[in-house]
Design a protein around this motif. Sequence first.
Motif, PDB file in Angstrom:
ATOM      1  N   ALA A  17       0.845  -1.198   0.000  1.00  0.00           N
ATOM      2  CA  ALA A  17       0.000   0.000   0.000  1.00  0.00           C
ATOM      3  C   ALA A  17       0.881   1.249   0.000  1.00  0.00           C
ATOM      4  CB  ALA A  17      -0.909   0.006   1.223  1.00  0.00           C
ATOM      5  N   PRO A  18       0.699   2.154  -0.976  1.00  0.00           N
ATOM      6  CA  PRO A  18       1.536   3.357  -1.037  1.00  0.00           C
ATOM      7  C   PRO A  18       1.106   4.392  -0.006  1.00  0.00           C
ATOM      8  CG  PRO A  18      -0.085   3.403  -2.791  1.00  0.00           C
ATOM      9  CD  PRO A  18      -0.257   2.079  -2.099  1.00  0.00           C
ATOM     10  N   ALA A  19       2.068   5.253   0.369  1.00  0.00           N
ATOM     11  CA  ALA A  19       1.748   6.376   1.245  1.00  0.00           C
ATOM     12  C   ALA A  19       1.349   7.593   0.432  1.00  0.00           C
ATOM     13  CB  ALA A  19       2.938   6.718   2.149  1.00  0.00           C
ATOM     14  N   THR A  20       1.946   7.727  -0.764  1.00  0.00           N
ATOM     15  CA  THR A  20       1.688   8.887  -1.625  1.00  0.00           C
ATOM     16  C   THR A  20       1.433   8.414  -3.045  1.00  0.00           C
ATOM     17  OG1 THR A  20       3.134  10.275  -0.270  1.00  0.00           O
ATOM     18  CG2 THR A  20       2.602  11.083  -2.474  1.00  0.00           C
ATOM     19  N   VAL A  21       0.408   8.981  -3.682  1.00  0.00           N
ATOM     20  CA  VAL A  21       0.100   8.701  -5.091  1.00  0.00           C
ATOM     21  C   VAL A  21       0.198  10.020  -5.854  1.00  0.00           C
ATOM     22  CG1 VAL A  21      -1.634   7.937  -6.744  1.00  0.00           C
ATOM     23  CG2 VAL A  21      -1.400   6.760  -4.553  1.00  0.00           C
ATOM     24  N   VAL A  22       1.044  10.056  -6.888  1.00  0.00           N
ATOM     25  CA  VAL A  22       1.188  11.251  -7.712  1.00  0.00           C
ATOM     26  C   VAL A  22       0.754  10.883  -9.129  1.00  0.00           C
ATOM     27  CG1 VAL A  22       2.717  13.068  -8.525  1.00  0.00           C
ATOM     28  CG2 VAL A  22       3.143  11.996  -6.309  1.00  0.00           C
ATOM     29  N   VAL A  23      -0.251  11.578  -9.666  1.00  0.00           N
ATOM     30  CA  VAL A  23      -0.785  11.254 -10.990  1.00  0.00           C
ATOM     31  C   VAL A  23      -0.856  12.525 -11.828  1.00  0.00           C
ATOM     32  CG1 VAL A  23      -3.155  11.463 -10.106  1.00  0.00           C
ATOM     33  CG2 VAL A  23      -2.749  10.243 -12.232  1.00  0.00           C
ATOM     34  N   ASP A  24      -0.347  12.439 -13.046  1.00  0.00           N
ATOM     35  CA  ASP A  24      -0.353  13.581 -13.959  1.00  0.00           C
ATOM     36  C   ASP A  24      -1.683  13.617 -14.711  1.00  0.00           C
ATOM     37  OD1 ASP A  24       0.519  15.803 -15.353  1.00  0.00           O
ATOM     38  OD2 ASP A  24       1.486  14.620 -16.925  1.00  0.00           O
ATOM     39  N   ASP A  25      -2.750  13.739 -13.943  1.00  0.00           N
ATOM     40  CA  ASP A  25      -4.099  13.771 -14.514  1.00  0.00           C
ATOM     41  C   ASP A  25      -5.040  14.212 -13.389  1.00  0.00           C
ATOM     42  OD1 ASP A  25      -6.182  13.558 -16.222  1.00  0.00           O
ATOM     43  OD2 ASP A  25      -6.091  11.380 -16.482  1.00  0.00           O
ATOM     44  N   ALA A  26      -6.269  14.509 -13.751  1.00  0.00           N
ATOM     45  CA  ALA A  26      -7.254  14.892 -12.746  1.00  0.00           C
ATOM     46  C   ALA A  26      -7.662  13.655 -11.939  1.00  0.00           C
ATOM     47  CB  ALA A  26      -8.480  15.518 -13.409  1.00  0.00           C
ATOM     48  N   ALA A  27      -7.793  13.811 -10.638  1.00  0.00           N
ATOM     49  CA  ALA A  27      -8.185  12.710  -9.759  1.00  0.00           C
ATOM     50  C   ALA A  27      -9.693  12.498  -9.846  1.00  0.00           C
ATOM     51  CB  ALA A  27      -7.769  13.001  -8.322  1.00  0.00           C
ATOM     52  N   SER A  28     -10.090  11.251 -10.030  1.00  0.00           N
ATOM     53  CA  SER A  28     -11.511  10.920 -10.103  1.00  0.00           C
ATOM     54  C   SER A  28     -12.006  10.441  -8.740  1.00  0.00           C
ATOM     55  CB  SER A  28     -11.739   9.821 -11.151  1.00  0.00           C
ATOM     56  OG  SER A  28     -11.086   8.615 -10.758  1.00  0.00           O
ATOM     57  N   GLN A  29     -13.329  10.344  -8.605  1.00  0.00           N
ATOM     58  CA  GLN A  29     -13.899   9.840  -7.355  1.00  0.00           C
ATOM     59  C   GLN A  29     -13.462   8.410  -7.103  1.00  0.00           C
ATOM     60  OE1 GLN A  29     -16.262  11.720  -5.189  1.00  0.00           O
ATOM     61  NE2 GLN A  29     -15.327  10.137  -3.938  1.00  0.00           N
ATOM     62  N   ARG A  30     -13.373   7.593  -8.176  1.00  0.00           N
ATOM     63  CA  ARG A  30     -12.957   6.195  -8.026  1.00  0.00           C
ATOM     64  C   ARG A  30     -11.538   6.098  -7.498  1.00  0.00           C
ATOM     65  NH1 ARG A  30     -12.330   3.496 -12.582  1.00  0.00           N
ATOM     66  NH2 ARG A  30     -12.803   1.449 -11.734  1.00  0.00           N
ATOM     67  N   LEU A  31     -10.646   6.977  -7.994  1.00  0.00           N
ATOM     68  CA  LEU A  31      -9.252   6.939  -7.552  1.00  0.00           C
ATOM     69  C   LEU A  31      -9.160   7.318  -6.081  1.00  0.00           C
ATOM     70  CD1 LEU A  31      -6.240   6.687  -8.054  1.00  0.00           C
ATOM     71  CD2 LEU A  31      -6.214   9.043  -8.896  1.00  0.00           C
ATOM     72  N   LEU A  32      -9.888   8.356  -5.650  1.00  0.00           N
ATOM     73  CA  LEU A  32      -9.831   8.764  -4.250  1.00  0.00           C
ATOM     74  C   LEU A  32     -10.428   7.690  -3.342  1.00  0.00           C
ATOM     75  CD1 LEU A  32     -10.781  12.556  -4.469  1.00  0.00           C
ATOM     76  CD2 LEU A  32      -8.520  11.487  -4.492  1.00  0.00           C
ATOM     77  N   ASP A  33     -11.482   7.020  -3.794  1.00  0.00           N
ATOM     78  CA  ASP A  33     -12.094   5.979  -2.974  1.00  0.00           C
ATOM     79  C   ASP A  33     -11.154   4.791  -2.794  1.00  0.00           C
ATOM     80  OD1 ASP A  33     -14.347   7.500  -2.732  1.00  0.00           O
ATOM     81  OD2 ASP A  33     -15.469   6.472  -4.307  1.00  0.00           O
ATOM     82  N   VAL A  34     -10.492   4.357  -3.867  1.00  0.00           N
ATOM     83  CA  VAL A  34      -9.582   3.213  -3.731  1.00  0.00           C
ATOM     84  C   VAL A  34      -8.341   3.614  -2.944  1.00  0.00           C
ATOM     85  CG1 VAL A  34      -8.198   3.553  -5.840  1.00  0.00           C
ATOM     86  CG2 VAL A  34      -8.620   1.245  -4.985  1.00  0.00           C
ATOM     87  N   ALA A  35      -7.942   4.896  -3.033  1.00  0.00           N
ATOM     88  CA  ALA A  35      -6.816   5.366  -2.226  1.00  0.00           C
ATOM     89  C   ALA A  35      -7.158   5.296  -0.740  1.00  0.00           C
ATOM     90  CB  ALA A  35      -6.452   6.796  -2.630  1.00  0.00           C
ATOM     91  N   ALA A  36      -8.375   5.675  -0.385  1.00  0.00           N
ATOM     92  CA  ALA A  36      -8.802   5.594   1.017  1.00  0.00           C
ATOM     93  C   ALA A  36      -8.854   4.143   1.486  1.00  0.00           C
ATOM     94  CB  ALA A  36     -10.165   6.269   1.183  1.00  0.00           C
ATOM     95  N   GLN A  37      -9.313   3.253   0.610  1.00  0.00           N
ATOM     96  CA  GLN A  37      -9.391   1.841   0.973  1.00  0.00           C
ATOM     97  C   GLN A  37      -8.012   1.230   1.199  1.00  0.00           C
ATOM     98  OE1 GLN A  37     -11.612   0.002  -2.193  1.00  0.00           O
ATOM     99  NE2 GLN A  37     -13.482   1.175  -1.750  1.00  0.00           N
ATOM    100  N   ARG A  38      -7.021   1.674   0.430  1.00  0.00           N
ATOM    101  CA  ARG A  38      -5.664   1.136   0.560  1.00  0.00           C
ATOM    102  C   ARG A  38      -4.852   1.855   1.634  1.00  0.00           C
ATOM    103  NH1 ARG A  38      -3.495  -2.109  -3.215  1.00  0.00           N
ATOM    104  NH2 ARG A  38      -2.196  -2.619  -1.408  1.00  0.00           N
TER     105      ARG A  38
END
Length: 423
Positions: A374-395
């Motif tokens: 499980a990562p501590a930090t996620v850096v993405v060169d794109d707009a964050a979607s609701q799905r990405l934030l939800d799975v980030a919270a789960q992980r």
Amino acid sequence: MEDTAKYLIHADIVADGVVERSDVVGAVFGQTEGLLGDDLDIHSLQDSSKLGRLDVSVDAEGGRSYGTITLASNLDRVETAVLGAALEAIERVGPCRADVEVARIEDLRAAKRREVTERAKELLATTFDEGAIDSDDILTEVRESVRVGDVTEYEGLPAGPNVESSDAVVVVEGRSDVLTLLKYGVKNALAVEGTNVPDAVAELTRERTTTAFVDGDRGGDLILQELRQVGDVDYVAATPEGQSVEDLSRAAVHDALQSKTRAAAVDDARAVAATDGSAVPSPPADAAPTPSAPDESDVDGESDASDDAPADGESDASDDAAETTEPAGPTSTADAADAVRGTGTCRLYGAGFDALAEGEADAAFALVRDADDAPATVVVDDAASQRLLDVAAQRGVSRVVCDGRADVVKEPASVAVHGFDDL
């Protein structure tokens, strides 16, 4: 059925003779029967409540008859259009030749939408209190309450939630400073609550890598002096002259923590100023006070690779990493964002900004979901979607750095979301 129908077919009829309403109704049913098959038979559709009652009005004038046909439909757009065209196939009404033409097909839902819009305008103008706050104010208030709730205590002193578990600690003056740093993602801050440094803080500074982050005034000088005398300060983060930590912006806080200097290299006038105005040597004892600026060679330009270098204060490298001449990778959230911005990729970092995985930005969701660690930090060169934030919270991801947000309805409270321009 008109109250629940989707569409309303309006047709005009002209007959070369005098006809009655019953003649028109009979012509509609008789001449459309079997024309479109059983699925679009008017009788069958009325029995299944997909069509409403056939309304006909006819007036005779000058030996001719003029009238209108109205038919409510709960079918889709295509089927309704086909049914309207079938009405135009009627050629005779009773003994007379007749012409039927569909004038329009009314979308009843559009009319309802217009009514809703007009009513909403009235409600907005007349029923809301003038002092009502907007959504941004609501979101800010809720976020602040969450951050306040995250403030804990260490030996009775205000502290961030990670003070007891982190290898590094950021010492500040008061509770408001802890709240400010917590708002910007730094969760290992500890307040001394005055110029008298508590024994618990002094003892903790000997066990952890310590950064002193005090106000740029006389009080900050005194706290720094005593902290260096009774504890063990490794780094000092400079605050602009006359400003306090709680007044700094996110960017200013991150810049101060990233550009901190070793305690030994701090200007003697700030590091050893005594309350009675005399010069008190700071450790080591043989260091003579001097008004000159510290030698540039004494300042470790790579100190931001130390344990408390990341602006979020949560994860740090060892003290030995501070002695290296050049870091192998990013040492802070801002560095990680700069490394990814403009590349069209997504990178996952561990607690010490060690790279865990990398992929395309549009595959960020799967990358986070399927990561072995499980990562501590996620850096993405794109707009964050609701799905990405939800799975980030789960992980259990602590922060997501992105190029804006895309259709985000609710940001998880456990994930700090930063835009590239915020860092």
